[in-house]
Design a protein around this motif. Sequence first.
Motif, PDB file in Angstrom:
ATOM      1  N   GLY A   6       0.792  -1.228   0.000  1.00  0.00           N
ATOM      2  CA  GLY A   6       0.000   0.000   0.000  1.00  0.00           C
ATOM      3  C   GLY A   6       0.821   1.273   0.000  1.00  0.00           C
ATOM      4  N   VAL A   7       2.124   1.156  -0.296  1.00  0.00           N
ATOM      5  CA  VAL A   7       2.967   2.344  -0.256  1.00  0.00           C
ATOM      6  C   VAL A   7       2.704   3.272  -1.452  1.00  0.00           C
ATOM      7  N   THR A   8       2.168   2.731  -2.551  1.00  0.00           N
ATOM      8  CA  THR A   8       1.964   3.546  -3.752  1.00  0.00           C
ATOM      9  C   THR A   8       1.068   4.755  -3.514  1.00  0.00           C
ATOM     10  N   PRO A   9      -0.153   4.592  -2.954  1.00  0.00           N
ATOM     11  CA  PRO A   9      -0.970   5.794  -2.715  1.00  0.00           C
ATOM     12  C   PRO A   9      -0.339   6.747  -1.710  1.00  0.00           C
ATOM     13  N   ALA A  10       0.433   6.208  -0.762  1.00  0.00           N
ATOM     14  CA  ALA A  10       1.106   7.069   0.212  1.00  0.00           C
ATOM     15  C   ALA A  10       2.156   7.937  -0.474  1.00  0.00           C
ATOM     16  N   ILE A  11       2.872   7.348  -1.442  1.00  0.00           N
ATOM     17  CA  ILE A  11       3.875   8.120  -2.187  1.00  0.00           C
ATOM     18  C   ILE A  11       3.190   9.180  -3.041  1.00  0.00           C
ATOM     19  N   TYR A  12       2.109   8.785  -3.723  1.00  0.00           N
ATOM     20  CA  TYR A  12       1.356   9.751  -4.515  1.00  0.00           C
ATOM     21  C   TYR A  12       0.955  10.943  -3.652  1.00  0.00           C
ATOM     22  N   ARG A  13       0.444  10.635  -2.477  1.00  0.00           N
ATOM     23  CA  ARG A  13      -0.044  11.679  -1.581  1.00  0.00           C
ATOM     24  C   ARG A  13       1.078  12.619  -1.166  1.00  0.00           C
ATOM     25  N   HIS A  14       2.208  12.061  -0.765  1.00  0.00           N
ATOM     26  CA  HIS A  14       3.290  12.897  -0.259  1.00  0.00           C
ATOM     27  C   HIS A  14       3.975  13.700  -1.362  1.00  0.00           C
ATOM     28  N   VAL A  15       4.049  13.140  -2.555  1.00  0.00           N
ATOM     29  CA  VAL A  15       4.645  13.893  -3.663  1.00  0.00           C
ATOM     30  C   VAL A  15       3.810  15.141  -3.944  1.00  0.00           C
ATOM     31  N   VAL A  16       2.496  14.966  -4.055  1.00  0.00           N
ATOM     32  CA  VAL A  16       1.622  16.101  -4.347  1.00  0.00           C
ATOM     33  C   VAL A  16       1.589  17.074  -3.177  1.00  0.00           C
ATOM     34  N   TYR A  17       1.441  16.533  -1.976  1.00  0.00           N
ATOM     35  CA  TYR A  17       1.313  17.386  -0.781  1.00  0.00           C
ATOM     36  C   TYR A  17       2.600  18.151  -0.496  1.00  0.00           C
ATOM     37  N   SER A  18       3.728  17.442  -0.435  1.00  0.00           N
ATOM     38  CA  SER A  18       4.995  18.097  -0.109  1.00  0.00           C
ATOM     39  C   SER A  18       5.416  19.070  -1.203  1.00  0.00           C
ATOM     40  N   GLY A  19       5.308  18.637  -2.460  1.00  0.00           N
ATOM     41  CA  GLY A  19       5.666  19.537  -3.552  1.00  0.00           C
ATOM     42  C   GLY A  19       4.777  20.754  -3.598  1.00  0.00           C
ATOM     43  N   GLY A  20       3.476  20.557  -3.430  1.00  0.00           N
ATOM     44  CA  GLY A  20       2.541  21.675  -3.481  1.00  0.00           C
ATOM     45  C   GLY A  20       2.760  22.676  -2.373  1.00  0.00           C
ATOM     46  N   ARG A  21       2.960  22.203  -1.162  1.00  0.00           N
ATOM     47  CA  ARG A  21       3.104  23.145  -0.042  1.00  0.00           C
ATOM     48  C   ARG A  21       4.432  23.887  -0.094  1.00  0.00           C
ATOM     49  N   MET A  22       5.518  23.210  -0.520  1.00  0.00           N
ATOM     50  CA  MET A  22       6.809  23.876  -0.568  1.00  0.00           C
ATOM     51  C   MET A  22       6.857  24.931  -1.662  1.00  0.00           C
ATOM     52  N   VAL A  23       6.323  24.622  -2.836  1.00  0.00           N
ATOM     53  CA  VAL A  23       6.291  25.595  -3.925  1.00  0.00           C
ATOM     54  C   VAL A  23       5.423  26.792  -3.535  1.00  0.00           C
ATOM     55  N   THR A  24       4.273  26.517  -2.920  1.00  0.00           N
ATOM     56  CA  THR A  24       3.388  27.600  -2.497  1.00  0.00           C
ATOM     57  C   THR A  24       4.056  28.478  -1.452  1.00  0.00           C
ATOM     58  N   TYR A  25       4.713  27.857  -0.477  1.00  0.00           N
ATOM     59  CA  TYR A  25       5.352  28.626   0.592  1.00  0.00           C
ATOM     60  C   TYR A  25       6.472  29.508   0.051  1.00  0.00           C
ATOM     61  N   GLU A  26       7.296  28.947  -0.826  1.00  0.00           N
ATOM     62  CA  GLU A  26       8.399  29.742  -1.373  1.00  0.00           C
ATOM     63  C   GLU A  26       7.881  30.878  -2.252  1.00  0.00           C
ATOM     64  N   HIS A  27       6.810  30.612  -3.003  1.00  0.00           N
ATOM     65  CA  HIS A  27       6.246  31.680  -3.832  1.00  0.00           C
ATOM     66  C   HIS A  27       5.695  32.802  -2.957  1.00  0.00           C
ATOM     67  N   LEU A  28       5.003  32.444  -1.894  1.00  0.00           N
ATOM     68  CA  LEU A  28       4.478  33.455  -0.982  1.00  0.00           C
ATOM     69  C   LEU A  28       5.611  34.233  -0.319  1.00  0.00           C
ATOM     70  N   ARG A  29       6.657  33.521   0.075  1.00  0.00           N
ATOM     71  CA  ARG A  29       7.771  34.170   0.774  1.00  0.00           C
ATOM     72  C   ARG A  29       8.545  35.110  -0.144  1.00  0.00           C
ATOM     73  N   GLU A  30       8.811  34.682  -1.366  1.00  0.00           N
ATOM     74  CA  GLU A  30       9.674  35.452  -2.254  1.00  0.00           C
ATOM     75  C   GLU A  30       8.921  36.495  -3.079  1.00  0.00           C
TER      76      GLU A  30
END
Length: 245
Positions: free
Chosen positions: A90-114
Amino acid sequence: MSVPEDEERLLPLAQRWPRASKFLLSGCAATVAELATFPLDLTKTRLQMQGEAALARLGDSARESAPYRGMVRTALGIVQEEGFLKLWQGVTPAIYRHVVYSGGRMVTYEHLREVVFGKSEDKHYPLWKSVIGGMMAGVVGQFLANPTDLVKVQMQMEGKRKLEGKPLRFRGVHHAFAKILSEGGIRGLWAGWVPNIQRAALVNMGDLTTYDTVKHYLVLNTPLEDNITTHGLSSNLVGLHKATQ
């Protein structure tokens, strides 16, 4: 000032497409972290499901006598009874989730910050901006990842159905996506998104705010530079902060 097209082609990919690079790097980091910790998550889930199934069989009067195998014995039981690789079932959906979640939040945070908030003249990033940016990044990241989060939870529940002797609903991750989509439409993939983003906003307010504040403090007030050592120390302090919650 814009960079000439010929010179831009010579720049590293991280400088040519900073947001895309940040998303990919965050996704890779999240994948490695998820692969390393997933056996613990699986063991915890199995232990919870075993306890619930045992209590259902025994009834309320026998709750105190319900079997409890413990984390280590549960993990060893999975390896002995099902095989070592089942620790990553069951690791596949967990990886899908973390890729989207981690990538989305980090890009959003850096865009807001910069771009949106920006730093002060002394290169300092105020705490209130980190708090708001962290919460907004959590909201965006979790909203984007809600379909994968939903499938992850639904796939975990399949294990409970199996213990209870009920027929399985999904043949795999992609079948789960297709079935949820066919039964509930696009809106069905975002079921439960409101409490999810509320939790993500609070979690990221703590995580990203602590990380960014500590990193900037170390860079501005110690001989440390903005490198892997500083990032590692900041990340460790974030983990310490989470452990004390």
